[in-house]
Enzyme design. Sequence first.
Site, short mmCIF file in Angstrom:
data_model
loop_
_atom_site.label_atom_id
_atom_site.label_comp_id
_atom_site.label_asym_id
_atom_site.label_seq_id
_atom_site.Cartn_x
_atom_site.Cartn_y
_atom_site.Cartn_z
N ASP A 58 99.78 44.85 12.44
CA ASP A 58 100.56 45.96 13.00
C ASP A 58 100.92 45.70 14.45
OD1 ASP A 58 100.47 47.33 10.64
OD2 ASP A 58 99.01 48.82 11.29
N ASP A 105 91.33 57.77 33.14
CA ASP A 105 91.70 56.37 33.28
C ASP A 105 93.21 56.17 33.25
OD1 ASP A 105 89.07 55.69 33.50
OD2 ASP A 105 88.90 54.75 31.52
N GLY A 106 93.90 56.96 32.43
CA GLY A 106 95.35 56.85 32.36
C GLY A 106 96.01 57.17 33.69
N ASN A 113 95.16 47.01 32.40
CA ASN A 113 94.37 47.04 31.18
C ASN A 113 94.87 46.05 30.13
OD1 ASN A 113 92.23 48.75 31.55
ND2 ASN A 113 93.01 50.41 30.27
N TYR A 165 91.80 49.79 24.51
CA TYR A 165 92.39 49.66 23.17
C TYR A 165 91.82 48.46 22.42
CZ TYR A 165 96.26 49.74 19.72
OH TYR A 165 97.03 49.81 18.58
N SER A 166 91.63 47.35 23.12
CA SER A 166 91.10 46.15 22.49
C SER A 166 89.73 46.40 21.86
CB SER A 166 91.00 45.02 23.52
OG SER A 166 90.38 43.87 22.98
N LEU A 167 88.87 47.13 22.57
CA LEU A 167 87.53 47.42 22.05
C LEU A 167 87.61 48.23 20.77
CD1 LEU A 167 84.45 47.28 22.51
CD2 LEU A 167 84.66 49.39 23.84
N SER A 168 88.53 49.20 20.72
CA SER A 168 88.65 50.04 19.53
C SER A 168 89.16 49.26 18.33
CB SER A 168 89.57 51.23 19.82
OG SER A 168 90.92 50.82 19.95
#
Length: 293
Positions: free
Chosen positions: A177, A74-75, A147, A190-193
């Site tokens: 943070d 994905d990156g 993203n 990232y949001s899901l994590s």
Amino acid sequence: MKIAIYGRDFNDSVLPFVQEVFDVLAQHPIEILVFLKFNNFIRNKISLPAHVKTFSTHAELVDQADVLLSLGGDGTLLDTLSLVRDSQIPVIGINFGRLGFLASINKNEIKTAIEALVNGHYSLDKRGVLNLESQNNLFGEENFALNDMTIHRRDNSAMMIIHAYLNGEFLNSYWADGLIIATPTGSTAYSLSCGGPIISPNAQNFVITPVAPHNLNVRPIIVPDDVALTFEVEARSTKFLLTCDSRTETVDRSVKITINKAKFNINLIRLNNESYLTTLRNKLLWGIDTRNY
């Protein structure tokens, strides 16, 4: 048909699959363009078809490719946003990485996927993009993200306070943070994590997700994508980190940031045997417990 290929450096275990990509493409009347740095990396490792052309920039790609094929995770596919921008060139990814929400073609399905691509057996999945506005023109012409964009403390700094405004109206002060502003596409990243919700790709929304908030009653919030989100940072450190997908800048805390929806979409190719829900179930292992069925 003209197909551009983008990739990063990777370990040699992937080379047989990269060779297969070029071998299958060579079986069709296709003009191949390869990203110059990637071409330099692979040219002595695999056998390339004759008459392969190269490109390095967005300007060299516009009007020169019908499809951009991303080789990696994905990156790697997110990197292609800087090359495609507002050109509307559709992108498809073959996954050499791990999870692969965006680069959804399995490396064991290369031949089938390329033949479907060549024969036009696919649809376009339009995805919204975030746009960044700032005083110092951060990220220059690449001030967009497919993203997410994140505001984050530096590694050696204390928790920060991020004052958020929605169309100029005060929303909240986040003691955390950091803060993630994600598109529906980025809602599974990232949001899901960090506890954010999964949002359907065609939803007209953004999600604001705090990273390790000090106040536990501060939860992710979904907002419409036609608003302007403004952020001001208060922190002990004079600097903080700002990201657009995988690109990062160190920013002075005096800089005010505005995020809104970009004026263009990104076209992701979805093969006709795929659906977003199928990808979601497979990648998140939903239903793997057979007692559910």
